[in-house]
Design a protein around this motif. Structure first.
Motif, PDB file in Angstrom:
ATOM      1  N   CYS A 240       0.831  -1.198   0.000  1.00  0.00           N
ATOM      2  CA  CYS A 240       0.000   0.000   0.000  1.00  0.00           C
ATOM      3  C   CYS A 240       0.873   1.258   0.000  1.00  0.00           C
ATOM      4  O   CYS A 240       2.095   1.195   0.097  1.00  0.00           O
ATOM      5  N   GLY A 241       0.197   2.405  -0.069  1.00  0.00           N
ATOM      6  CA  GLY A 241       0.895   3.671  -0.201  1.00  0.00           C
ATOM      7  C   GLY A 241       1.767   4.024   0.987  1.00  0.00           C
ATOM      8  O   GLY A 241       2.689   4.842   0.863  1.00  0.00           O
ATOM      9  N   ASP A 242       1.522   3.445   2.144  1.00  0.00           N
ATOM     10  CA  ASP A 242       2.338   3.740   3.328  1.00  0.00           C
ATOM     11  C   ASP A 242       3.449   2.711   3.512  1.00  0.00           C
ATOM     12  O   ASP A 242       4.007   2.589   4.597  1.00  0.00           O
ATOM     13  N   ALA A 243       3.741   1.943   2.470  1.00  0.00           N
ATOM     14  CA  ALA A 243       4.814   0.939   2.491  1.00  0.00           C
ATOM     15  C   ALA A 243       4.496  -0.243   3.403  1.00  0.00           C
ATOM     16  O   ALA A 243       5.377  -1.021   3.748  1.00  0.00           O
ATOM     17  N   ARG A 244       3.225  -0.372   3.782  1.00  0.00           N
ATOM     18  CA  ARG A 244       2.806  -1.563   4.535  1.00  0.00           C
ATOM     19  C   ARG A 244       1.996  -2.458   3.607  1.00  0.00           C
ATOM     20  O   ARG A 244       1.468  -2.003   2.600  1.00  0.00           O
ATOM     21  N   HIS A 245       1.873  -3.712   4.020  1.00  0.00           N
ATOM     22  CA  HIS A 245       1.089  -4.643   3.214  1.00  0.00           C
ATOM     23  C   HIS A 245      -0.296  -4.829   3.813  1.00  0.00           C
ATOM     24  O   HIS A 245      -0.478  -4.759   5.032  1.00  0.00           O
ATOM     25  N   VAL A 246      -1.249  -5.093   2.945  1.00  0.00           N
ATOM     26  CA  VAL A 246      -2.574  -5.470   3.390  1.00  0.00           C
ATOM     27  C   VAL A 246      -2.865  -6.862   2.822  1.00  0.00           C
ATOM     28  O   VAL A 246      -2.496  -7.168   1.684  1.00  0.00           O
ATOM     29  N   ALA A 247      -3.481  -7.704   3.649  1.00  0.00           N
ATOM     30  CA  ALA A 247      -3.899  -9.044   3.206  1.00  0.00           C
ATOM     31  C   ALA A 247      -5.338  -8.935   2.727  1.00  0.00           C
ATOM     32  O   ALA A 247      -6.200  -8.458   3.473  1.00  0.00           O
ATOM     33  N   VAL A 248      -5.619  -9.334   1.500  1.00  0.00           N
ATOM     34  CA  VAL A 248      -6.958  -9.211   0.911  1.00  0.00           C
ATOM     35  C   VAL A 248      -7.374 -10.555   0.324  1.00  0.00           C
ATOM     36  O   VAL A 248      -6.604 -11.180  -0.401  1.00  0.00           O
ATOM     37  N   SER A 249      -8.597 -10.994   0.637  1.00  0.00           N
ATOM     38  CA  SER A 249      -9.100 -12.265   0.098  1.00  0.00           C
ATOM     39  C   SER A 249     -10.466 -12.070  -0.525  1.00  0.00           C
ATOM     40  O   SER A 249     -11.392 -11.603   0.138  1.00  0.00           O
ATOM     41  N   VAL A 250     -10.588 -12.470  -1.768  1.00  0.00           N
ATOM     42  CA  VAL A 250     -11.899 -12.530  -2.422  1.00  0.00           C
ATOM     43  C   VAL A 250     -12.121 -13.996  -2.775  1.00  0.00           C
ATOM     44  O   VAL A 250     -11.455 -14.537  -3.646  1.00  0.00           O
ATOM     45  N   THR A 251     -13.032 -14.652  -2.057  1.00  0.00           N
ATOM     46  CA  THR A 251     -13.194 -16.099  -2.248  1.00  0.00           C
ATOM     47  C   THR A 251     -14.601 -16.473  -2.681  1.00  0.00           C
ATOM     48  O   THR A 251     -14.942 -17.647  -2.703  1.00  0.00           O
ATOM     49  N   SER A 252     -15.444 -15.475  -2.998  1.00  0.00           N
ATOM     50  CA  SER A 252     -16.789 -15.787  -3.507  1.00  0.00           C
ATOM     51  C   SER A 252     -17.198 -14.673  -4.467  1.00  0.00           C
ATOM     52  O   SER A 252     -16.606 -13.587  -4.456  1.00  0.00           O
ATOM     53  N   GLU A 253     -18.202 -14.930  -5.258  1.00  0.00           N
ATOM     54  CA  GLU A 253     -18.637 -13.916  -6.228  1.00  0.00           C
ATOM     55  C   GLU A 253     -19.276 -12.700  -5.545  1.00  0.00           C
ATOM     56  O   GLU A 253     -19.016 -11.573  -5.963  1.00  0.00           O
ATOM     57  N   PRO A 254     -20.087 -12.878  -4.489  1.00  0.00           N
ATOM     58  CA  PRO A 254     -20.571 -11.688  -3.771  1.00  0.00           C
ATOM     59  C   PRO A 254     -19.419 -10.839  -3.216  1.00  0.00           C
ATOM     60  O   PRO A 254     -19.487  -9.606  -3.237  1.00  0.00           O
ATOM     61  N   GLU A 255     -18.359 -11.499  -2.753  1.00  0.00           N
ATOM     62  CA  GLU A 255     -17.210 -10.730  -2.266  1.00  0.00           C
ATOM     63  C   GLU A 255     -16.521  -9.980  -3.412  1.00  0.00           C
ATOM     64  O   GLU A 255     -16.007  -8.882  -3.232  1.00  0.00           O
ATOM     65  N   TRP A 256     -16.492 -10.579  -4.585  1.00  0.00           N
ATOM     66  CA  TRP A 256     -15.878  -9.909  -5.741  1.00  0.00           C
ATOM     67  C   TRP A 256     -16.659  -8.637  -6.094  1.00  0.00           C
ATOM     68  O   TRP A 256     -16.081  -7.581  -6.308  1.00  0.00           O
ATOM     69  N   ARG A 257     -17.981  -8.760  -6.122  1.00  0.00           N
ATOM     70  CA  ARG A 257     -18.791  -7.583  -6.445  1.00  0.00           C
ATOM     71  C   ARG A 257     -18.587  -6.495  -5.387  1.00  0.00           C
ATOM     72  O   ARG A 257     -18.436  -5.315  -5.707  1.00  0.00           O
ATOM     73  N   ALA A 258     -18.572  -6.902  -4.128  1.00  0.00           N
ATOM     74  CA  ALA A 258     -18.376  -5.929  -3.046  1.00  0.00           C
ATOM     75  C   ALA A 258     -16.982  -5.307  -3.121  1.00  0.00           C
ATOM     76  O   ALA A 258     -16.791  -4.116  -2.865  1.00  0.00           O
ATOM     77  N   PHE A 259     -16.007  -6.121  -3.498  1.00  0.00           N
ATOM     78  CA  PHE A 259     -14.634  -5.624  -3.607  1.00  0.00           C
ATOM     79  C   PHE A 259     -14.537  -4.558  -4.700  1.00  0.00           C
ATOM     80  O   PHE A 259     -13.955  -3.489  -4.494  1.00  0.00           O
ATOM     81  N   CYS A 260     -15.080  -4.856  -5.866  1.00  0.00           N
ATOM     82  CA  CYS A 260     -14.983  -3.916  -6.987  1.00  0.00           C
ATOM     83  C   CYS A 260     -15.610  -2.576  -6.616  1.00  0.00           C
ATOM     84  O   CYS A 260     -15.054  -1.507  -6.913  1.00  0.00           O
ATOM     85  N   ALA A 261     -16.759  -2.637  -5.935  1.00  0.00           N
ATOM     86  CA  ALA A 261     -17.426  -1.403  -5.548  1.00  0.00           C
ATOM     87  C   ALA A 261     -16.593  -0.638  -4.523  1.00  0.00           C
ATOM     88  O   ALA A 261     -16.364   0.567  -4.653  1.00  0.00           O
ATOM     89  N   ALA A 262     -16.097  -1.345  -3.498  1.00  0.00           N
ATOM     90  CA  ALA A 262     -15.358  -0.680  -2.424  1.00  0.00           C
ATOM     91  C   ALA A 262     -14.031  -0.120  -2.922  1.00  0.00           C
ATOM     92  O   ALA A 262     -13.559   0.916  -2.451  1.00  0.00           O
ATOM     93  N   ALA A 263     -13.415  -0.816  -3.883  1.00  0.00           N
ATOM     94  CA  ALA A 263     -12.113  -0.376  -4.375  1.00  0.00           C
ATOM     95  C   ALA A 263     -12.253   0.718  -5.434  1.00  0.00           C
ATOM     96  O   ALA A 263     -11.245   1.213  -5.936  1.00  0.00           O
ATOM     97  N   GLY A 264     -13.492   1.061  -5.774  1.00  0.00           N
ATOM     98  CA  GLY A 264     -13.688   2.082  -6.800  1.00  0.00           C
ATOM     99  C   GLY A 264     -13.298   1.598  -8.183  1.00  0.00           C
ATOM    100  O   GLY A 264     -12.789   2.353  -8.997  1.00  0.00           O
ATOM    101  N   LEU A 265     -13.495   0.306  -8.434  1.00  0.00           N
ATOM    102  CA  LEU A 265     -13.120  -0.283  -9.723  1.00  0.00           C
ATOM    103  C   LEU A 265     -14.320  -1.020 -10.345  1.00  0.00           C
ATOM    104  O   LEU A 265     -14.241  -2.204 -10.652  1.00  0.00           O
TER     105      LEU A 265
END
Lengths: 408, 386
Positions: A240-265
């Motif tokens: 990430c921008g602060d030189a730290r890492h974030v652990a991110v898991s998308v393991t289902s299709e509802p999570e993918w849709r939620a991820f895209c929306a939250a990430a602004g993508l």
């Protein structure tokens, strides 16, 4: 004492080190009365550093919720006492190499002759049959032999083992516990005890059963993938921008849709390359390149908040210092403190289960042999060891026979 | 366990591992799946005949019944199942509807003999309760990532699902202990488990070691700073090495592999520190490897064993699958596929003789294969569309 679901069950734990003892401990934490039997020289795990106020912390964490008894199985009177304990036990656990309990006269046949209801668990390194049955095993060997080291590390790297040389020990102890509980359940139906068994080899393979399946289905052995996993995407660390890492898991299709929306993508959700998990796995390179750029635009804690708010798994990477006094680990009972002399305050891992009906508790470990005379009186036998007299013998710098009858 | 009914409403790995242990011992395990199926059905490639490898690995000997959470029949169907079940395994996630939301009342209020396992990412209490989580976040938050790689490098992941599988194993313990307790009390109960809590229970040695040690030395304390453990390279592989029985064993090994000079080398005076879990392993490794990398693995293994030490080869998923010792302990089994043919899998890892005959190995179920049969049997009509 505890009100756990196994209240009323008695366990005689004659095992040493970690593989057997941790299973005895779990049974103790489930409410069983667990008697840890040590030889006069003590469990070999006393030699594992570090100590806290002079006594080993590993011994403590493998023997919580037990009573401590010292008996010399080579002494006829003490062996008679041990058999008197075994006669009344619901469970006996041993992790010596094949043949040792027979020599000590506390093997399954000997115990069953006194106590046909006993569930007697034997756990070894590589099994009780086969070309490697007599080989000793430890966590590190189990990891290597089972192929664990081929799953971890940088992509294209040679693979590496876990440096915590206990996870495979403790996983074996988990399987010992499953075997014992299954034996107790069978006894509820038949009234008969039995010998149950497992090995570090079987436990190590069971721990890898999902990854082994990849090989069985494709004929191609899985290889290390850094922080990612073969079968899901995105499911990895991002810088990430602060030189730290974030652990991110998308393991289902509802999570993918939620991820895209939250990430602004939102455009990614419509991109056919990323439509389903299998598509995202196949186009992992392209996906990760897009996401890496996006994650670099904000600090890691921002991402954790943003994604968690959307129901998408995300977290920072913690280390011990961040956990030790973090409210979640204490309020959630994941790090628990117990008081016991001579250690003082011990910080140990909490209970893995929380029973609402029959609550369990973390109890301190015994001082070695602390309960020898108490237990002997309870069982109407005599035992030589006097509580308080035990001292860790100085370790022979070159013990000629060490390891011979020790840990499986 | 053939008279035990387990409902598995737990997508992924943890719940299915718990259910698999029951299924292997003859319990009837019914997976309750949403119309799109358990998320792990979509985890891949690899796929085999359309089924994902993780799904095949964890769901043999089970039935599958589909319930659409939005279906008006759902509450009635769930209630009928809960009333008949012994164990309910639920994995709670923010984007998955919970049974309590659908049923309104607690499952244990419908069936007081029910053992209800509630699995979550971070547990029921504490500031991070209720947050979404995964195998990866559990490895990140528990500190397990620090046991691989180097502190200054990007975090690595353990390639096996330690948190998920650990939680599945703890779940089986909890369920079985609760069932044993039920034999006396007649009552079931709720048991909470979490992915993060499981790894923190597992990490107990590290937690205790670092609390207030007498000295910052010894096994596990400098662990984080040890170099990655990649084994000792041979001419054709990698091996482990350990000489627990003492110096003479180590000296004998050194002589057998052409390292005769080491016993007199001052850098190897504290020879124990230079091998296995010693603190000088990193510095000493190149010296050992210079000699070992010229020898075939089998020769190094033989030298170590004949000297009285312990040495095993590093395996891959391919090489371990072909090892004769694995066959000796019966670690693998063969299971039919849903379509045709059979495939190898890891067998139940412990041997226990059950009063009933061992169940036949059935393929992991196609999505919804038993929906109609299950709801016909448990007194709620199947939805026409299912």
């Amino acid at each position: 004492m505890t009100t756990g679901p196994l209240a009323g069950v008695t366990v005689l734990d004659i095992s040493q080190a970690a593989v057997g003892p941790w299973a005895g401990m779990l049974l103790g934490q489930l409410g069983a009365d667990v008697i840890k039997l040590e030889p006069p020289a003590g469990d070999l795990i006393h030699y594992v550093k570090p100590t806290q106020n002079g006594l080993g912390t590993t011994y403590a964490t493998m023997n919580l919720n037990k009573r401590g008894v010292i008996l010399d199985l080579k002494d006829p009177q003490d062996r008679a006492a041990a058999l008197a304990l075994a006669k009344k036990a619901d469970v006996v656990i041993e992790n010596f190499r094949p043949g040792v309990v027979e020599r000590l006269g506390i093997d399954y046949a000997a115990v069953r002759a006194l106590n046909p209801r006993v569930v007697y668990c034997s756990v070894t390194g590589f099994g009780r049959t086969g070309p490697m049955k007599d080989m000793g095993c430890t966590d590190q060997h189990a990891q290597a032999f089972c192929g664990y080291g081929a799953l971890n590390g940088e992509p294209e790297g040679t693979g590496e083992l876990m440096r915590y040389y206990a996870h495979h020990d403790l996983t074996t102890a988990m399987i010992v516990t499953q075997a014992v509980l299954s034996g107790l359940w069978a006894r509820e139906r038949t009234g008969e005890g039995q010998q149950v068994e497992t090995s570090m080899l079987q436990a190590g393979l069971a721990l890898q059963r999902v990854r082994l399946m990849e090989y069985f289905t494709t004929g191609i052995a899985p290889t290390p993938q850094g922080s990612a996993i073969s079968y899901c995407a995105p499911d990895q660390a991002f810088l990430c921008g602060d030189a730290r890492h974030v652990a991110v898991s998308v393991t289902s299709e509802p999570e993918w849709r939620a991820f895209c929306a939250a990430a602004g993508l939102p455009e990614l959700e419509a991109d056919p390359r990323f439509a389903r998990n299998a598509d995202r796995v196949r186009h992992r390179g392209a996906l990760v390149a897009i996401l890496a750029e996006r994650f670099a635009a904000a600090p890691a804690p921002w991402w954790v908040k943003k994604l968690n708010a959307a129901g998408v798994p995300a977290s920072l990477y913690f280390d011990y210092e961040q956990q030790r006094h973090h409210a979640h680990f204490h309020e959630g009972g994941m790090i628990v403190e117990v008081e016991k002399e001579p250690w003082g305050t011990l910080a140990v891992g909490g209970l893995p289960w929380r029973f609402d009906g029959t609550p369990c508790a973390v109890e301190p470990p015994p001082f070695p042999g602390e309960h020898t005379q108490q237990v002997a009186a309870e069982y109407g036998v005599s035992a030589k060891h006097q509580p308080g007299s035990w001292r860790l013998p100085p370790r022979d710098p070159e013990p000629a026979a060490a390891g011979k009858e020790k840990k499986a | 366990m053939k008279d035990i009914v387990v409902l598995e409403a737990a997508e992924g790995i943890a719940g299915p591992v718990c259910g698999l242990q029951f299924a292997d011992l003859g319990a009837r395990v019914i997976k309750i799946e949403p119309p799109e199926g358990d998320r792990s059905r979509g985890w891949g490639p690899p796929f085999l005949d359309g089924d994902s490898a993780p799904f095949i690995a964890l769901n043999r000997n089970k039935e599958s019944a589909v319930i659409d959470w939005s279906d008006e029949l759902a509450p009635r169907r769930l209630r009928a199942l809960v009333a008949a079940a012994d164990v309910l395994v639920e994995h709670e996630r923010p984007l998955v509807k919970s049974w309590r939301e659908i049923l309104v009342e607690e499952p244990t209020a419908i069936n007081e003999r029910l053992v209800h396992l509630r699995i979550s990412a971070n547990g029921p209490e504490g500031p991070l309760a209720g947050q979404a989580g995964s195998e990866l976040t559990a490895q990140a938050m528990s500190g397990y990532w620090r046991l691989l790689g180097r502190p200054q490098d990007p975090p690595l992941r353990h390639g096996a699902e330690l948190a998920e599988i650990g939680t599945g194993l703890f779940g089986y313990q909890a369920a079985l202990a609760a069932l044993i307790s039920r034999e006396k009390s007649g009552k079931g109960q709720v048991v909470h488990l979490s992915l993060l809590g499981s790894l923190m229970t597992y990490a107990t040695i590290l937690t205790a070691s670092m609390n207030q040690p007498d000295d910052w030395v010894g096994f596990h304390l400098l662990n984080i700073l040890w170099p990655p453990d990649t084994g000792y390279r041979t001419a054709d592989g990698k091996v482990t090495l350990e000489f627990r029985r003492g110096r003479q064993v180590w000296v004998e090994f050194c002589n057998r592999v052409g390292l005769d000079a080491l016993p007199d080398d001052p850098r190897f005076k504290d020879w124990r520190a230079t091998i296995y879990t010693g603190d000088l392993v990193g510095e000493a490794k190149p010296v050992y490897e210079e000699a070992l990398s010229a020898l075939p693995t089998l020769e190094v293994l033989a030298a170590a064993m004949e000297a009285g030490g312990t040495s095993v080869p590093h395996a891959t998923m391919a090489t371990i699958s072909a090892h004769p010792q694995v066959e000796s302990v019966g670690a693998f089994t063969s299971v039919p596929l849903a379509t045709t043919g059979r495939v190898r899998q890891v067998a139940s890892p412990f041997r226990v003789a059950m009063p009933e005959e061992a169940p036949p190995h059935r393929a992991s179920p196609p999505l919804g294969a038993q929906t109609e049969a299950v709801f016909a049997e448990f007194g709620a009509n199947p939805h026409p569309s299912s």
